[in-house]
Design a protein around this motif. Structure first.
Motif, PDB file in Angstrom:
ATOM      1  N   HIS A 113      39.841  20.941  14.609  1.00  0.00           N
ATOM      2  CA  HIS A 113      40.958  20.532  13.755  1.00  0.00           C
ATOM      3  C   HIS A 113      40.872  21.157  12.359  1.00  0.00           C
ATOM      4  N   GLU A 114      41.931  20.963  11.571  1.00  0.00           N
ATOM      5  CA  GLU A 114      42.081  21.634  10.283  1.00  0.00           C
ATOM      6  C   GLU A 114      41.518  20.840   9.116  1.00  0.00           C
ATOM      7  N   ILE A 115      41.086  19.631   9.388  1.00  0.00           N
ATOM      8  CA  ILE A 115      40.420  18.825   8.363  1.00  0.00           C
ATOM      9  C   ILE A 115      39.056  18.419   8.912  1.00  0.00           C
ATOM     10  N   VAL A 120      42.457  11.805   3.661  1.00  0.00           N
ATOM     11  CA  VAL A 120      43.410  12.864   4.000  1.00  0.00           C
ATOM     12  C   VAL A 120      44.650  12.769   3.115  1.00  0.00           C
ATOM     13  N   LEU A 143      43.616  14.179  -0.187  1.00  0.00           N
ATOM     14  CA  LEU A 143      43.372  15.613  -0.035  1.00  0.00           C
ATOM     15  C   LEU A 143      44.688  16.381  -0.154  1.00  0.00           C
ATOM     16  N   LEU A 144      45.713  15.894   0.506  1.00  0.00           N
ATOM     17  CA  LEU A 144      47.013  16.565   0.492  1.00  0.00           C
ATOM     18  C   LEU A 144      47.782  16.286  -0.796  1.00  0.00           C
ATOM     19  N   ASN A 189      38.251  19.417  -1.320  1.00  0.00           N
ATOM     20  CA  ASN A 189      37.300  18.420  -0.834  1.00  0.00           C
ATOM     21  C   ASN A 189      37.505  17.133  -1.601  1.00  0.00           C
ATOM     22  N   VAL A 200      35.455  15.180   2.601  1.00  0.00           N
ATOM     23  CA  VAL A 200      36.495  15.465   3.581  1.00  0.00           C
ATOM     24  C   VAL A 200      37.186  16.743   3.104  1.00  0.00           C
ATOM     25  N   ARG A 245      39.440  20.510   3.505  1.00  0.00           N
ATOM     26  CA  ARG A 245      40.363  21.389   4.199  1.00  0.00           C
ATOM     27  C   ARG A 245      39.542  22.486   4.848  1.00  0.00           C
ATOM     28  N   ARG A 246      39.738  22.696   6.115  1.00  0.00           N
ATOM     29  CA  ARG A 246      38.925  23.663   6.836  1.00  0.00           C
ATOM     30  C   ARG A 246      39.021  25.064   6.220  1.00  0.00           C
TER      31      ARG A 246
END
Length: 319
Positions: free
Chosen positions: A76-78, A97, A100-101, A107, A155, A157-158
């Motif tokens: 996944h992307e996170i 999340v 994060l957004l 992070n 946490v 973002r990939r």
């Protein structure tokens, strides 16, 4: 989740992740190292019980290798890092999340909420949540939401994690701080969220605590060698205390005229005793009596680790 020698806590740690109410797909990747206890058996059973749990091997047993293996296997992307002896609070992933957004961070992370069950663990927990024990880092002592040097766990973002190159496998300790420094140096935002609390289970013996903080100090000096200008007074305080206290003790025992120097170790002992009793207020007597010794163990072992950090470790970090 990097996992090594976690038979005691692994089921609870994974259970708290699986219990998260998250409005999307979720998986738990356990990067399991060669443990001497029943960790592998517990991990295998967890994977058999829930299809969201997957296992990857970490032959080296080293934390950065485990983290990179887990990230490589994740779909996944996170990416949320969790430790095998940590328990997420309710709503942790959804809140992380969202933040994060919302702030456009690379992070986000929150508070390392140390909680013990035995008197020794409770004494360590009190020290780890106090400024006299660990300084003013917000992920230990709390504070307002905002930009931070580093956060507990994290946490990510990939894409930001991969752009930074992941965890540096050289750093057996301090790999979180070092990674967050690279993220920030590349223009990424590391964001502290006080609502993100993670229960952390402290070391249960003085020997284990001493080893932990000795390695913290040793590897923090390696980070300072790799990234010039990142050291500050908070990190220099323990080694300065070790040098000053030892020098004053030697001087004070040398002659009668210099006995006044013994005031330095005496003042330190009094401060640690008073501070330990203050931060453990409300605990049982055994916990309160242990807390000053816990503080001294953390201070001295961190400082000695920093001072004796092998040059070869710093040379490898600079290679």
């Amino acid at each position: 989740m990097p996992v090594l020698e976690e038979e005691r806590h692994l089921r609870a740690a994974v259970g708290r992740v699986l219990a998260q109410e998250y409005p999307g797909e979720m998986e738990v990747v356990l990067a399991v190292g060669p443990s001497k206890d029943r960790t592998q058996e517990v991990a295998d059973r967890l994977a058999a019980e829930d299809p969201r749990v997957r296992i990857v091997t970490n032959p080296s047993g080293r934390t950065p290798d485990a983290l990179n293996a887990g990230i490589g296997a994740a779909r996944h992307e996170i990416i949320a890092r969790v430790d095998g002896h940590a328990e997420l609070c309710d709503g942790y992933l959804a809140t992380a999340v969202t933040e994060l957004l919302r702030v456009g961070a690379a992070n986000v992370g929150g508070i390392m909420d140390a909680q013990g069950s035995s008197p020794q663990e409770r004494a360590v927990a009190a020290a780890m949540k106090s400024r006299i024990g660990v300084g003013n880092a917000r992920f230990h002592v709390g504070g307002q939401a905002g930009e931070a040097e580093t956060v507990y766990l994290g946490v990510f973002r990939r894409d930001a994690l991969e752009a930074a190159g992941g965890y540096d496998s050289h750093f057996a300790r301090a790999q979180d701080w070092e990674l967050n420094h690279r993220i920030r140096s590349a223009g990424g935002l590391v964001w502290f969220v006080p609502d993100l609390t993670v229960t952390y289970r402290p070391r249960g013996t003085f020997k284990a605590l001493a080893r932990q903080y000795f390695n913290y100090g040793r590897w923090r000096r390696v980070v300072a060698a790799r990234h010039e200008g990142t050291i500050n007074l908070r990190y220099l305080a323990p080694p300065a205390m070790v040098v000053g206290t030892c020098a004053a003790t030697v001087l004070g025992l040398a002659t009668r005229r210099t006995r006044f120097a013994l005031l330095v170790p005496a003042v330190y002992a009094a401060a640690v005793t008073a501070g330990g009793l203050a931060i453990s207020r409300g605990e049982n007597l055994e916990t309160r009596l242990r807390t000053p010794a816990v503080l001294a163990t953390m201070h001295w072992c961190w400082g000695i680790g920093f001072l004796t950090s092998p040059k070869k470790l710093r040379d490898k970090a600079l290679a």
